[in-house]
Design a protein around this motif. Structure first.
Motif, PDB file in Angstrom:
ATOM      1  N   LEU A 211      11.242  64.558  72.152  1.00  0.00           N
ATOM      2  CA  LEU A 211      11.083  63.548  73.193  1.00  0.00           C
ATOM      3  C   LEU A 211      11.405  62.142  72.670  1.00  0.00           C
ATOM      4  O   LEU A 211      12.074  61.349  73.345  1.00  0.00           O
ATOM      5  CB  LEU A 211       9.659  63.582  73.743  1.00  0.00           C
TER       6      LEU A 211
ATOM      7  N   TYR B 174      15.125  61.762  72.294  1.00  0.00           N
ATOM      8  CA  TYR B 174      15.799  61.635  73.590  1.00  0.00           C
ATOM      9  C   TYR B 174      15.575  60.252  74.187  1.00  0.00           C
ATOM     10  O   TYR B 174      16.498  59.648  74.763  1.00  0.00           O
ATOM     11  CB  TYR B 174      15.301  62.719  74.543  1.00  0.00           C
ATOM     12  N   ARG B 175      14.383  59.719  74.069  1.00  0.00           N
ATOM     13  CA  ARG B 175      14.097  58.385  74.616  1.00  0.00           C
ATOM     14  C   ARG B 175      14.911  57.311  73.907  1.00  0.00           C
ATOM     15  O   ARG B 175      15.244  56.274  74.493  1.00  0.00           O
ATOM     16  CB  ARG B 175      12.602  58.095  74.505  1.00  0.00           C
TER      17      ARG B 175
ATOM     18  N   GLY C 223      19.098  59.134  74.395  1.00  0.00           N
ATOM     19  CA  GLY C 223      19.528  59.758  75.635  1.00  0.00           C
ATOM     20  C   GLY C 223      20.195  61.108  75.406  1.00  0.00           C
ATOM     21  O   GLY C 223      19.860  61.834  74.470  1.00  0.00           O
TER      22      GLY C 223
ATOM     23  N   SER D 281      17.966  71.983  80.681  1.00  0.00           N
ATOM     24  CA  SER D 281      18.219  71.172  81.868  1.00  0.00           C
ATOM     25  C   SER D 281      17.605  71.852  83.084  1.00  0.00           C
ATOM     26  O   SER D 281      17.867  73.021  83.351  1.00  0.00           O
ATOM     27  CB  SER D 281      19.728  71.015  82.080  1.00  0.00           C
TER      28      SER D 281
ATOM     29  N   GLN E 163       4.587  68.103  83.345  1.00  0.00           N
ATOM     30  CA  GLN E 163       5.027  66.725  83.552  1.00  0.00           C
ATOM     31  C   GLN E 163       3.957  65.718  83.165  1.00  0.00           C
ATOM     32  O   GLN E 163       4.267  64.541  82.905  1.00  0.00           O
ATOM     33  CB  GLN E 163       5.422  66.516  85.012  1.00  0.00           C
TER      34      GLN E 163
ATOM     35  N   TYR F  42      10.322  65.966  81.028  1.00  0.00           N
ATOM     36  CA  TYR F  42      10.592  64.527  81.088  1.00  0.00           C
ATOM     37  C   TYR F  42      12.037  64.323  81.540  1.00  0.00           C
ATOM     38  O   TYR F  42      12.961  64.944  81.008  1.00  0.00           O
ATOM     39  CB  TYR F  42      10.380  63.889  79.709  1.00  0.00           C
ATOM     40  N   ASP F  43      12.220  63.476  82.534  1.00  0.00           N
ATOM     41  CA  ASP F  43      13.557  63.086  82.965  1.00  0.00           C
ATOM     42  C   ASP F  43      14.431  64.307  83.301  1.00  0.00           C
ATOM     43  O   ASP F  43      15.581  64.412  82.861  1.00  0.00           O
ATOM     44  CB  ASP F  43      14.222  62.234  81.880  1.00  0.00           C
ATOM     45  N   SER F  44      13.869  65.238  84.074  1.00  0.00           N
ATOM     46  CA  SER F  44      14.597  66.429  84.548  1.00  0.00           C
ATOM     47  C   SER F  44      15.023  67.373  83.423  1.00  0.00           C
ATOM     48  O   SER F  44      15.988  68.133  83.566  1.00  0.00           O
ATOM     49  CB  SER F  44      15.834  66.033  85.370  1.00  0.00           C
ATOM     50  N   HIS F  45      14.331  67.315  82.295  1.00  0.00           N
ATOM     51  CA  HIS F  45      14.589  68.238  81.194  1.00  0.00           C
ATOM     52  C   HIS F  45      13.260  68.803  80.696  1.00  0.00           C
ATOM     53  O   HIS F  45      12.232  68.116  80.716  1.00  0.00           O
ATOM     54  CB  HIS F  45      15.301  67.547  80.028  1.00  0.00           C
TER      55      HIS F  45
END
Length: 426
Positions: free
Chosen positions: A208, A211-212, A215, A237, A276, A304-307
Motif C-alpha cells: 500500500l 502504491y501511494r 501509483g 484489479s 475497505q 484501496y483505490d479499486s485494487h
C-alpha cells in the motif's frame, strides 16, 4: 565356520524354510511376521551365490551349494515393523519452478498422519533433491539428499505441523501434519499473531505504501521482487479481477483471481465491505491444472483505490479452519457480522462456519444452510469449554461436496457463551 543370516517378510502367512536335511514347522499369523533363519556352515568360497543356489518360498526350501558344508540352521519368528502406508513422491519435473504454481513439487503436498507414522519419500525426478525440514521442531531437523530413483524415510513421533522443502530447488515445498493418537485436548486460543500472519500484515502495508508513492508504476517495480517468497504479495484489479502485480512469481500476472475469491471463506460482499475499512482474513482453495483442490491459501486483504492488496501463504486444512473460526469470531466481536450474516453466507464448500448454543446444542448460525438454524447440532455431545478455549471434535456430518454423510473434524472455540466452529472432511 562363517554364519549367515537370511530374513523375509511374507504378508499374512510365513511358511517354514528348510536347509538340506532340516525340516521346520510352518507358521501363520494375523500380523506381518518376520522369519529369521541363521544358517551356520563351513564356507569354501567368497561368493554368496555359490553358497545359496536357490530359494523357493512356496516349497519352503533353501538350496545350498557344494561350497557350504556341515550346515546347521536355527529359526525364529519376530513381529515385523509395520510398513509405512504413507508415500510422498518427488515427481518428474520437480526441478522446474512451474511445479510450485499447483503445489505439485511434492505429491501429495499436504500429508496428515498420526504420531509414530513413517513417511517415505521417493525421488521420481531425473536429478537429486533434498528433503529438508524448514525449521527446527521437537523431533529435530530432518535433512537428506535423495538421489534420482532413491528414497528417504523419517518417523514423526511428536504432533505438530512440519514444513519442509528441497534446498537445491527452493520453490519445492511440502507440509506434514502430525496429529496425536487420542485427539487434542482443549487448549487456550493464543492471542499472539502467528509469524506468517505478521509477515502478511506487514507485506500488505508495504504494498500500500509503495502504491501511494508511485501509483500504478509500482506494480511493475514490485513484480518478481521477492522470487519464491513463502508469504507472497499481490495486487488484484477490482475492475477485471486480474492480478496486476505479484512479488513472488511474475507468471501470476494476468491470472483471473475472481473465481478464487468466490470460493473464499468469507463472501465477496463482506470482503468488499470490511476490507475497505480495516482489512479481512480470507482463505480459499487452490486447484491444480486438472481442477483438483491441492491446497488452501490464507491471505490478508485490504482494498484501496479499486485494487485489492493481498498477502497470502499456503496453509494446511487444519490451519485453514482454525484461521476461519478465528476471523469469524473477530468480525463478530467488532460488530462487522452477526449470526444472521453468517447464515446468509450460503457457502458450498464443506469448510463453512457455524455457531452452536452449548446449553441446548441448537444451531444459532450456519454458513451453509440457514434452514439448520434452530435444529439440533450434529455435534450431539455437549462440549464444556471455557471462554477463549478451543478443541477438535469428530462426528458424522453432511458433506456438500459429495452429497453424503461422512466423518467430519471440526475446530470449536468458545466465545461470548457460544461455540464458533468450522470443519473439514478428512
Amino acid at each position: 565356520m562363517k554364519p549367515m543370516t537370511l530374513s523375509a517378510v511374507l504378508g499374512l502367512a510365513v511358511f517354514g524354510l528348510a536347509a538340506p536335511g532340516i525340516a521346520m514347522d510352518g507358521h501363520a499369523s494375523g500380523d506381518d511376521i518376520r522369519l529369521t533363519i541363521t544358517v551356520t556352515c563351513d564356507i569354501h568360497t567368497d561368493y554368496l551365490d555359490e553358497v545359496i543356489t536357490g530359494i523357493d518360498l512356496a516349497a519352503g526350501t533353501i538350496d545350498l551349494g557344494q561350497h557350504a558344508q556341515d550346515c546347521e540352521a536355527v529359526t525364529g519368528y519376530v513381529e515385523a515393523a509395520p510398513a509405512s502406508s504413507v508415500v510422498v513422491t518427488i515427481p518428474d519435473g520437480a526441478l522446474f519452478p512451474d511445479c510450485q504454481v499447483t503445489n505439485d513439487c511434492f505429491d501429495p503436498y499436504t500429508v496428515t498422519i498420526h504420531e509414530g507414522t513413517t513417511i517415505s519419500w521417493h525421488n521420481n525426478d531425473t536429478v537429486p533433491h533434498t528433503v529438508t525440514g524448514m525449521e527446527p521442531h521437537p523431533d529435530g531437523t530432518f535433512d537428506s539428499l535423495v538421489l534420482a530413483g532413491e528414497g528417504f524415510a523419517y518417523t514423526f513421533d511428536t504432533p505438530g505441523t512440519y514444513w519442509y522443502g528441497c534446498s537445491v530447488h527452493p520453490w519445492a515445498r511440502g507440509v506434514i501434519v502430525v496429529e496425536p493418537e487420542g485427539g487434542i485436548d482443549a487448549t487456550p486460543v493464543s492471542p499472539e499473531v502467528p509469524l506468517h500472519d505478521a509477515m502478511a500484515l506487514h507485506q500488505v502495508a508495504e504494498l500500500l505504501t509503495q502504491y501511494r508513492e508511485d501509483g500504478v508504476d509500482s506494480f511493475q517495480e514490485m513484480t518478481g521482487l521477492h522470487p519464491f517468497r513463502e508469504v507472497a504479495g499481490l495486487v488484484v484489479s477490482l475492475a477485471d479481477q486480474t492480478v496486476v502485480a505479484h512479488n513472488a512469481n511474475p507468471l501470476f500476472v494476468g491470472f483471473h483471481y475472481g473465481h478464487l475469491v468466490e470460493s473464499a471463506s468469507i463472501p465477496v460482499d463482506v470482503i468488499l465491505r470490511v476490507a475497505q475499512t480495516q482489512g479481512v482474513w480470507i482463505s480459499y482453495p487452490v486447484p491444480n491444472g486438472m481442477g483438483d483442490i491441492t491446497s488452501h491459501e490464507r491471505g490478508w486483504v485490504r482494498i484501496y483505490d479499486s485494487h485489492a492488496f493481498i498477502s497470502s501463504y499456503t496453509v494446511t486444512m487444519r490451519e485453514n479452519v482454525q484461521g476461519m473460526v478465528g476471523e469469524i469470531i473477530r468480525l463478530y466481536a467488532v460488530g462487522d457480522i452477526t449470526f444472521d450474516t453468517i447464515s446468509s453466507f450460503d457457502m458450498q464448500s464443506p469448510e463453512y462456519p457455524f455457531v452452536v448454543d452449548p446449553g441446548t446444542m441448537l444451531v444459532v448460525a450456519d454458513g451453509y444452510d440457514s434452514g439448520r438454524v434452530g435444529t439440533m447440532s450434529e455435534i450431539v455431545d455437549a462440549i464444556p469449554l471455557e471462554d477463549g478455549h478451543g478443541v477438535w471434535t469428530e462426528y458424522v456430518s453432511y458433506n456438500p461436496a459429495t452429497g453424503m454423510e461422512e466423518p467430519k473434524r471440526s475446530w470449536l472455540v468458545m466465545h461470548d457463551g457460544y461455540l464458533f466452529g468450522s470443519g473439514y472432511h478428512p
